[in-house]
Design a protein around this motif. Sequence first.
Motif, PDB file in Angstrom:
ATOM      1  N   ARG A 296      -5.847  -7.582  -9.561  1.00 40.63           N
ATOM      2  CA  ARG A 296      -6.189  -6.383  -8.809  1.00 40.63           C
ATOM      3  C   ARG A 296      -5.072  -5.960  -7.862  1.00 40.63           C
ATOM      4  N   SER A 297      -4.360  -6.931  -7.323  1.00 41.96           N
ATOM      5  CA  SER A 297      -3.202  -6.649  -6.478  1.00 41.96           C
ATOM      6  C   SER A 297      -2.345  -7.896  -6.432  1.00 41.96           C
ATOM      7  N   SER A 298      -1.051  -7.714  -6.259  1.00 37.12           N
ATOM      8  CA  SER A 298      -0.126  -8.853  -6.311  1.00 37.12           C
ATOM      9  C   SER A 298      -0.249  -9.758  -5.095  1.00 37.12           C
ATOM     10  N   GLU A 299      -0.873  -9.232  -4.024  1.00 38.21           N
ATOM     11  CA  GLU A 299      -1.111 -10.028  -2.821  1.00 38.21           C
ATOM     12  C   GLU A 299      -2.368  -9.504  -2.151  1.00 38.21           C
ATOM     13  N   PRO A 300      -2.960 -10.272  -1.247  1.00 35.99           N
ATOM     14  CA  PRO A 300      -4.158  -9.771  -0.580  1.00 35.99           C
ATOM     15  C   PRO A 300      -3.871  -8.505   0.207  1.00 35.99           C
ATOM     16  N   ILE A 301      -4.811  -7.570   0.149  1.00 36.97           N
ATOM     17  CA  ILE A 301      -4.735  -6.352   0.963  1.00 36.97           C
ATOM     18  C   ILE A 301      -5.480  -6.652   2.256  1.00 36.97           C
ATOM     19  N   THR A 302      -4.808  -6.560   3.386  1.00 32.17           N
ATOM     20  CA  THR A 302      -5.374  -6.990   4.657  1.00 32.17           C
ATOM     21  C   THR A 302      -5.496  -5.824   5.630  1.00 32.17           C
ATOM     22  N   VAL A 303      -6.162  -6.091   6.746  1.00 36.36           N
ATOM     23  CA  VAL A 303      -6.244  -5.084   7.806  1.00 36.36           C
ATOM     24  C   VAL A 303      -4.843  -4.695   8.258  1.00 36.36           C
ATOM     25  N   ASP A 304      -3.978  -5.689   8.453  1.00 33.00           N
ATOM     26  CA  ASP A 304      -2.608  -5.401   8.894  1.00 33.00           C
ATOM     27  C   ASP A 304      -1.864  -4.535   7.881  1.00 33.00           C
ATOM     28  N   SER A 305      -1.943  -4.905   6.601  1.00 31.38           N
ATOM     29  CA  SER A 305      -1.180  -4.160   5.594  1.00 31.38           C
ATOM     30  C   SER A 305      -1.732  -2.749   5.428  1.00 31.38           C
ATOM     31  N   MET A 306      -3.058  -2.594   5.480  1.00 29.04           N
ATOM     32  CA  MET A 306      -3.631  -1.249   5.367  1.00 29.04           C
ATOM     33  C   MET A 306      -3.295  -0.398   6.583  1.00 29.04           C
ATOM     34  N   ALA A 307      -3.301  -0.986   7.773  1.00 30.82           N
ATOM     35  CA  ALA A 307      -2.928  -0.228   8.970  1.00 30.82           C
ATOM     36  C   ALA A 307      -1.489   0.259   8.858  1.00 30.82           C
ATOM     37  N   ASN A 308      -0.599  -0.594   8.364  1.00 30.27           N
ATOM     38  CA  ASN A 308       0.792  -0.179   8.173  1.00 30.27           C
ATOM     39  C   ASN A 308       0.898   0.948   7.156  1.00 30.27           C
ATOM     40  N   ASP A 309       0.116   0.848   6.075  1.00 32.24           N
ATOM     41  CA  ASP A 309       0.133   1.891   5.044  1.00 32.24           C
ATOM     42  C   ASP A 309      -0.387   3.221   5.602  1.00 32.24           C
ATOM     43  N   LEU A 310      -1.435   3.159   6.402  1.00 31.97           N
ATOM     44  CA  LEU A 310      -2.005   4.379   6.979  1.00 31.97           C
ATOM     45  C   LEU A 310      -1.005   5.046   7.922  1.00 31.97           C
ATOM     46  N   ARG A 311      -0.318   4.253   8.718  1.00 28.40           N
ATOM     47  CA  ARG A 311       0.697   4.822   9.628  1.00 28.40           C
ATOM     48  C   ARG A 311       1.846   5.441   8.826  1.00 28.40           C
ATOM     49  N   ALA A 312       2.233   4.796   7.746  1.00 26.81           N
ATOM     50  CA  ALA A 312       3.309   5.334   6.913  1.00 26.81           C
ATOM     51  C   ALA A 312       2.910   6.665   6.284  1.00 26.81           C
ATOM     52  N   LEU A 313       1.622   6.862   6.082  1.00 25.09           N
ATOM     53  CA  LEU A 313       1.113   8.111   5.524  1.00 25.09           C
ATOM     54  C   LEU A 313       1.133   9.237   6.558  1.00 25.09           C
ATOM     55  N   GLY A 314       1.281   8.874   7.832  1.00 25.69           N
ATOM     56  CA  GLY A 314       1.344   9.877   8.888  1.00 25.69           C
ATOM     57  C   GLY A 314       0.150   9.893   9.815  1.00 25.69           C
ATOM     58  N   ILE A 315      -0.753   8.935   9.663  1.00 32.78           N
ATOM     59  CA  ILE A 315      -1.932   8.877  10.526  1.00 32.78           C
ATOM     60  C   ILE A 315      -1.557   8.216  11.840  1.00 32.78           C
ATOM     61  N   GLU A 316      -2.012   8.823  12.941  1.00 35.60           N
ATOM     62  CA  GLU A 316      -1.646   8.358  14.270  1.00 35.60           C
ATOM     63  C   GLU A 316      -2.870   8.216  15.150  1.00 35.60           C
ATOM     64  N   ALA A 317      -2.676   7.595  16.298  1.00 37.84           N
ATOM     65  CA  ALA A 317      -3.733   7.520  17.293  1.00 37.84           C
ATOM     66  C   ALA A 317      -4.151   8.930  17.691  1.00 37.84           C
ATOM     67  N   GLY A 318      -5.464   9.136  17.822  1.00 37.61           N
ATOM     68  CA  GLY A 318      -5.984  10.446  18.181  1.00 37.61           C
ATOM     69  C   GLY A 318      -6.327  11.327  17.005  1.00 37.61           C
ATOM     70  N   HIS A 319      -6.032  10.897  15.806  1.00 42.92           N
ATOM     71  CA  HIS A 319      -6.290  11.673  14.603  1.00 42.92           C
ATOM     72  C   HIS A 319      -7.800  11.850  14.385  1.00 42.92           C
ATOM     73  N   THR A 320      -8.201  12.993  13.837  1.00 41.33           N
ATOM     74  CA  THR A 320      -9.559  13.210  13.344  1.00 41.33           C
ATOM     75  C   THR A 320      -9.496  13.185  11.830  1.00 41.33           C
ATOM     76  N   LEU A 321     -10.209  12.250  11.214  1.00 38.07           N
ATOM     77  CA  LEU A 321     -10.120  12.035   9.774  1.00 38.07           C
ATOM     78  C   LEU A 321     -11.488  12.122   9.114  1.00 38.07           C
TER      79      LEU A 321
END
Length: 272
Positions: A9-34
Motif C-alpha cells: 500500500r505504501s513503501s513506508e508508514p504514512i504518519t501524522v508527521d509525514s502527512m502534516a509535511n505533505d499538507l504544508r507542501a501543498l500550501g496549507i497553513e495555519a488559519g486555513h479554512t478547509l
Amino acid sequence: MSETLPADRSSEPITVDSMANDLRALGIEAGHTLLVHGSLSSLGWVCGGAPAVIDALQRVVGEDGTIVMPAHSPGNMDPSDMGAPPVPDSWYDTIRQQMPPYRPAVTPTQGMGAIAECFRSSPGVRRSDHPQLSFAAWGADTQFIIEDHSLDYSLGEESPLARIYDLGGDVLFLGTSHATNTSFHLAEYRADLELATETHAGAVLVDGEREWIQWEDIDYTDEDFPACGDAFEREHPDAFETGTVGVSDATLLPQPLLVDFAVGWFEVNRER
C-alpha cells in the motif's frame, strides 16, 4: 481470503508527521479554512488510520483555522425514496413511524468514508442540524459555518457551503476528485437554471420529541461534476495546487472561484 500487505500500500508508514509535511507542501497553513473530501484507503498504510489524518489536518491549520467535512446521513429519508435497494410499500408506515430521529452526536454518516465518520465524533467537532445533509466542523469558525443550516434548500445560501464561500475557504481533495465536490451544489442554487423542486422527509427531534417532518429542495445532481471540474482546471491552471499526501493525489482549490466558475459553466452546459 487474500489481503493487501502494508508494504504493497505504501513503501513506508504514512504518519501524522509525514502527512502534516505533505499538507504544508501543498500550501496549507495555519488559519486555513478547509472543506475536506478524503479517502483513507487511497493514502497508503496510515499509522493510526483516520484519527491520524485528522490529527495531521488539525496540526497544520491550528486552532485559528477551521476544518469542515460533509457528514451526510441520507438513510434518514422517506421510504418512497429508498431505491438502493427499494423497500416494500407495506413497510412505509412502519419506517415513517419508527425511523430513529437525527441526532448530531449519534447518527452516523453514510457514504462519507472513514475520515469523515471519525471526524464527526472527534473532540471539539460540532455538526449542523440537517437530518440528511449535515456538515461537521472544528476550529475557529465552527459556529459561523454550522449554525442556522436551513432545512429547506439545504445546500444553498443558508448552508455551511455558503459560509465557507463567505470565508474564502478552500476545498481539499485527499485521494478524491470533483465527482464528490459538494461545493458545486452551491453553484446549482446560484445558477440561472430551471430546476424542479422535490419534497423530502426524515425523522428529527423537536423540543426533545421525535417528529417526522418534510422539507423542500431543488432536484440537484452531481452527474456533470467531473466535467465541470475538468473545465475549471483547464481554464484556471494557476488557481489550484496539486501534490501528494501519503501516496495519494491531493488537490487544493479556492472554493469561491470554483463555485463562481461552476455557476457560469452550468448555465452554458446544462439543459434549462
